[in-house]
Design an enzyme around this catalytic site. Structure first.
Site, PDB file in Angstrom:
ATOM      1  N   HIS A  23       0.939  -1.256  -0.050  1.00  0.00           N
ATOM      2  CA  HIS A  23       0.005  -0.030   0.021  1.00  0.00           C
ATOM      3  C   HIS A  23       1.021   1.341  -0.096  1.00  0.00           C
ATOM      4  O   HIS A  23       1.577   1.290   0.967  1.00  0.00           O
ATOM      5  CB  HIS A  23      -0.896  -0.009   1.259  1.00  0.00           C
ATOM      6  N   GLU A 203      -7.143 -12.265   5.808  1.00  0.00           N
ATOM      7  CA  GLU A 203      -6.468 -11.951   6.764  1.00  0.00           C
ATOM      8  C   GLU A 203      -6.397 -12.009   8.332  1.00  0.00           C
ATOM      9  O   GLU A 203      -6.067 -12.720   8.871  1.00  0.00           O
ATOM     10  CB  GLU A 203      -6.122 -10.403   6.515  1.00  0.00           C
ATOM     11  N   ASP A 281       3.339  -5.362   2.509  1.00  0.00           N
ATOM     12  CA  ASP A 281       2.172  -4.553   2.965  1.00  0.00           C
ATOM     13  C   ASP A 281       2.191  -3.283   3.194  1.00  0.00           C
ATOM     14  O   ASP A 281       1.765  -2.282   2.242  1.00  0.00           O
ATOM     15  CB  ASP A 281       1.554  -5.499   3.851  1.00  0.00           C
ATOM     16  N   ASP A 282       2.803  -2.835   4.323  1.00  0.00           N
ATOM     17  CA  ASP A 282       2.834  -1.257   4.797  1.00  0.00           C
ATOM     18  C   ASP A 282       4.300  -1.014   5.558  1.00  0.00           C
ATOM     19  O   ASP A 282       4.244  -1.043   6.789  1.00  0.00           O
ATOM     20  CB  ASP A 282       1.855  -1.107   5.725  1.00  0.00           C
TER      21      ASP A 282
END
Ligand code: ADE
Ligand code: ZN
Length: 342
Positions: A23, A203, A281-282
């Site tokens: 992201h 998730e 992801d982040d």
């Protein structure tokens, strides 16, 4: 931390990689958040970088999302979006990423009065510069699942004037209580527009959400999907159909999906024949970019060279590129493996 043979670690660092689950708002480092807050005159609920970083002790997905959306509130101008994406792409390139499919969350910005054109324009300028350096990259627009179907439809409509700037749509944010089926009609419209389809599922949410992502949304890949192993029929289907799962090990530990990297289900997923990939992801929030995810996950789970190579191949197999581009990317992977004398 588990130990790893330095030669294997160096091999992993050099390995050409696809990152299919990142992201872009999750790449904003605390220092950048404060720099942009100053540049844009935005007040933050944290006095300094250290206090913000200390708040990165998450108990679950929602506790992270609350801080992640607060961090994204500093993004206002085209230059902000450009600078964020340019920094990520440079960082990913250093980790051996040769293909990046990058999520962005337009609703986080349009809800604050930032124009879709500003968001997509800034991101696209950074991607164009990376492409000129030989990095293959594209954008995927994600709908926030805690918002309404109506809001998602309005977002898709606002993005369609920039249809050429993104290749697909995804679904992210608070999972439990917001099943994929809530967005069945929006994704049907996206498919009609020729967009590629992904969705976060499994998730924190149950395997039923993965079934829905596949059967109701038409998802071609599942983001996370780690809970799929709880359902034998689902696992068999994912394996049979070679549906890629974009797994994010650091994220799963930091958001308490699993206790420790050593307990992560990635190896069991591989053993079950699933097409898993490794992603960050982040990364600004979860302790490392994709290279660190690769190194530490391979060490913690004792993955072999062959398993690592299989995971890298899975990424290129699952990438949303045409076949000539895929051949070119896989040739770069094969050349790197051959150069390492394997
Ligand atoms: N948005 C950013 N990171 C996310 C994650 N791990 N799950 C759901 N939504 C997200
Ligand atoms: Zn994600």
């Amino acid at each position: 931390m588990s130990s790893i043979d330095p030669a294997f670690a160096a091999f992993l660092d050099r390995l050409p990689k696809a990152e299919l689950h990142v992201h872009i708002e999750g790449t904003l480092e605390p220092e950048t958040i404060f720099a942009l807050a100053t540049r844009n005159g935005v007040a933050l609920p944290y006095p300094d970088v250290e206090t913000l970083r200390a708040a990165y002790a998450f108990s679950d997905l929602q506790s992270f999302l609350d801080i992640y959306y607060a961090g994204a509130s500093v993004l206002l101008t085209e230059a902000d979006f450009h600078d964020m994406a340019a920094a990520y792409l440079a960082r990913a390139e250093a980790d051996g990423v040769i293909r990046a499919e990058i999520f962005f969350d337009p609703q986080t910005h349009t809800a604050r009065g930032v124009a879709m054109e500003t968001v997509i324009g800034g991101l696209t300028r950074a991607l164009d510069a990376a492409r000129a350096r030989g990095v293959s990259c594209d954008l995927i627009l994600c709908f926030l699942r805690h918002l309404s179907e109506e809001d998602a439809f309005a977002t898709l409509a606002a993005a369609m004037p920039f249809r050429d700037a993104f290749i697909g749509v995804g679904l992210d944010s608070s999972e439990v209580g917001h099943p994929p089926s809530k967005f069945a009609r929006v994704f049907a419209e996206a498919r009609r527009q020729g967009l590629r389809i992904v969705a976060h599922a499994g998730e924190e949410g149950p395997p039923a959400y993965v079934w829905e992502a596949l059967d109701v949304l038409g998802a071609e890949r599942i983001d996370h999907g780690v809970r799929s192993l709880e359902d034998a029929a689902l696992t068999a289907r994912l394996a049979r159909e070679r549906v890629a799962l974009t797994v994010c090990p650091f994220s799963n530990v930091r958001l308490r999906v699993c206790d420790r990297l050593e307990d992560h289900p990635l190896k069991r997923m591989l053993d079950a024949g699933l097409s898993v990939t490794i992603n960050s992801d982040d990364p600004a929030y979860f302790g490392g970019y994709v290279g660190a995810n690769w190194r530490e996950t391979c060490a913690a789970l004792g993955l072999s060279r062959d398993e690592a190579i299989q995971i890298a191949r899975n990424g290129f197999d699952a990438a949303f590129v045409d076949e000539s581009e895929r051949t070119r990317l896989v040739a770069r992977l094969d050349a790197a493996i051959a150069a390492d004398g394997i």
